[in-house]
Design a protein around this motif. Sequence first.
Motif, mmCIF file in Angstrom:
data_model
loop_
_atom_site.group_PDB
_atom_site.id
_atom_site.type_symbol
_atom_site.label_atom_id
_atom_site.label_comp_id
_atom_site.label_asym_id
_atom_site.label_seq_id
_atom_site.Cartn_x
_atom_site.Cartn_y
_atom_site.Cartn_z
ATOM 1 N N ILE A 98 0.836 -1.200 0.000
ATOM 2 C CA ILE A 98 0.000 0.000 0.000
ATOM 3 C C ILE A 98 0.869 1.248 0.000
ATOM 4 C CG2 ILE A 98 -1.632 1.348 1.372
ATOM 5 C CD1 ILE A 98 -2.872 -1.328 2.250
ATOM 6 N N VAL A 99 1.907 1.256 0.827
ATOM 7 C CA VAL A 99 2.811 2.408 0.879
ATOM 8 C C VAL A 99 3.531 2.580 -0.446
ATOM 9 C CG1 VAL A 99 4.901 3.308 1.967
ATOM 10 C CG2 VAL A 99 3.092 2.360 3.376
ATOM 11 N N ALA A 100 3.993 1.485 -1.035
ATOM 12 C CA ALA A 100 4.711 1.558 -2.309
ATOM 13 C C ALA A 100 3.801 2.058 -3.418
ATOM 14 C CB ALA A 100 5.293 0.199 -2.662
ATOM 15 N N GLU A 101 2.563 1.599 -3.434
ATOM 16 C CA GLU A 101 1.628 2.060 -4.458
ATOM 17 C C GLU A 101 1.299 3.536 -4.254
ATOM 18 O OE1 GLU A 101 -1.654 -0.618 -4.256
ATOM 19 O OE2 GLU A 101 -0.578 -2.226 -5.281
ATOM 20 N N THR A 102 1.140 3.952 -3.004
ATOM 21 C CA THR A 102 0.855 5.352 -2.721
ATOM 22 C C THR A 102 2.034 6.223 -3.137
ATOM 23 O OG1 THR A 102 -0.503 4.679 -0.848
ATOM 24 C CG2 THR A 102 0.190 6.965 -0.917
ATOM 25 N N LEU A 103 3.246 5.777 -2.843
ATOM 26 C CA LEU A 103 4.434 6.523 -3.232
ATOM 27 C C LEU A 103 4.546 6.607 -4.746
ATOM 28 C CD1 LEU A 103 7.041 7.968 -2.460
ATOM 29 C CD2 LEU A 103 8.153 5.734 -2.415
ATOM 30 N N SER A 104 4.304 5.509 -5.416
ATOM 31 C CA SER A 104 4.361 5.506 -6.882
ATOM 32 C C SER A 104 3.332 6.449 -7.472
ATOM 33 C CB SER A 104 4.129 4.093 -7.422
ATOM 34 O OG SER A 104 5.153 3.232 -7.008
ATOM 35 N N ALA A 105 2.141 6.431 -6.907
ATOM 36 C CA ALA A 105 1.090 7.318 -7.396
ATOM 37 C C ALA A 105 1.457 8.780 -7.159
ATOM 38 C CB ALA A 105 -0.229 6.983 -6.714
ATOM 39 N N THR A 106 2.039 9.072 -6.011
ATOM 40 C CA THR A 106 2.432 10.442 -5.700
ATOM 41 C C THR A 106 3.535 10.914 -6.629
ATOM 42 O OG1 THR A 106 1.847 10.073 -3.390
ATOM 43 C CG2 THR A 106 3.256 11.954 -3.865
ATOM 44 N N VAL A 107 4.532 10.081 -6.850
ATOM 45 C CA VAL A 107 5.631 10.449 -7.754
ATOM 46 C C VAL A 107 5.095 10.628 -9.164
ATOM 47 C CG1 VAL A 107 7.784 9.643 -8.797
ATOM 48 C CG2 VAL A 107 7.416 9.411 -6.339
ATOM 49 N N ASP A 108 4.210 9.751 -9.595
ATOM 50 C CA ASP A 108 3.616 9.872 -10.924
ATOM 51 C C ASP A 108 2.830 11.172 -11.051
ATOM 52 O OD1 ASP A 108 3.081 8.838 -13.545
ATOM 53 O OD2 ASP A 108 1.015 8.462 -12.854
ATOM 54 N N GLU A 109 2.095 11.519 -10.011
ATOM 55 C CA GLU A 109 1.326 12.769 -10.020
ATOM 56 C C GLU A 109 2.261 13.984 -10.104
ATOM 57 O OE1 GLU A 109 -1.495 15.241 -6.948
ATOM 58 O OE2 GLU A 109 -1.500 13.057 -6.848
ATOM 59 N N LEU A 110 3.349 13.961 -9.339
ATOM 60 C CA LEU A 110 4.326 15.050 -9.397
ATOM 61 C C LEU A 110 4.960 15.143 -10.785
ATOM 62 C CD1 LEU A 110 6.103 14.640 -5.945
ATOM 63 C CD2 LEU A 110 4.647 16.538 -6.665
ATOM 64 N N TYR A 111 5.273 14.001 -11.374
ATOM 65 C CA TYR A 111 5.851 13.969 -12.707
ATOM 66 C C TYR A 111 4.883 14.566 -13.726
ATOM 67 C CZ TYR A 111 7.094 12.047 -17.234
ATOM 68 O OH TYR A 111 7.363 11.896 -18.562
ATOM 69 N N GLN A 112 3.616 14.190 -13.638
ATOM 70 C CA GLN A 112 2.619 14.700 -14.574
ATOM 71 C C GLN A 112 2.423 16.203 -14.419
ATOM 72 O OE1 GLN A 112 1.111 13.054 -17.027
ATOM 73 N NE2 GLN A 112 2.244 11.204 -16.480
ATOM 74 N N LYS A 113 2.492 16.684 -13.196
ATOM 75 C CA LYS A 113 2.216 18.100 -12.930
ATOM 76 C C LYS A 113 3.427 18.990 -13.218
ATOM 77 C CE LYS A 113 0.221 21.148 -9.465
ATOM 78 N NZ LYS A 113 -0.380 21.233 -8.146
ATOM 79 N N PHE A 114 4.634 18.562 -12.815
ATOM 80 C CA PHE A 114 5.809 19.425 -12.895
ATOM 81 C C PHE A 114 6.866 18.975 -13.899
ATOM 82 C CE2 PHE A 114 4.224 19.982 -8.528
ATOM 83 C CZ PHE A 114 3.948 21.328 -8.583
ATOM 84 N N GLY A 115 6.811 17.744 -14.342
ATOM 85 C CA GLY A 115 7.821 17.246 -15.266
ATOM 86 C C GLY A 115 8.926 16.518 -14.521
ATOM 87 N N VAL A 116 9.715 15.778 -15.280
ATOM 88 C CA VAL A 116 10.721 14.922 -14.680
ATOM 89 C C VAL A 116 11.868 15.722 -14.072
ATOM 90 C CG1 VAL A 116 12.025 14.526 -16.806
ATOM 91 C CG2 VAL A 116 12.071 12.833 -15.005
ATOM 92 N N TRP A 117 12.329 16.783 -14.727
ATOM 93 C CA TRP A 117 13.493 17.515 -14.231
ATOM 94 C C TRP A 117 13.181 18.314 -12.982
ATOM 95 C CZ3 TRP A 117 17.486 15.265 -15.673
ATOM 96 C CH2 TRP A 117 17.597 14.724 -16.948
ATOM 97 N N ARG A 118 12.020 18.939 -12.932
ATOM 98 C CA ARG A 118 11.649 19.689 -11.728
ATOM 99 C C ARG A 118 11.434 18.753 -10.539
ATOM 100 N NH1 ARG A 118 7.316 24.378 -13.164
ATOM 101 N NH2 ARG A 118 8.836 26.066 -13.055
ATOM 102 N N THR A 119 10.820 17.598 -10.788
ATOM 103 C CA THR A 119 10.603 16.625 -9.724
ATOM 104 C C THR A 119 11.934 16.080 -9.216
ATOM 105 O OG1 THR A 119 8.485 16.014 -10.729
ATOM 106 C CG2 THR A 119 9.405 14.491 -9.125
#
Length: 79
Positions: free
Chosen positions: A7-28
């Motif tokens: 559950i923690v790993a999926e939540t972390l993956s979802a959060t990182v994916d959301e940050l990537y979608q919103k800000f891009g890979v370099w900013r994240t």
Amino acid sequence: MREAQVIVAETLSATVDELYQKFGVWRTARALVLAAWRHHQTVDQVSQLSDRLRRDIGLPEAEDAYGAARFRSIWPDTR
């Protein structure tokens, strides 16, 4: 225990994916590196303080591997 880790790993993956979608890979990536660097600097700065200074700012005293004091003050201990 495994289910909680998944559950923690999926939540972390979802959060990182959301940050990537919103800000891009370099900013994240930059934000992650800066956060790690700030944490590293804070730990290094606090770890070098004497026990007297650590007590003054409300931190617990540091102990060496053998339990001996790392820094011997010329002033008497007034606990």
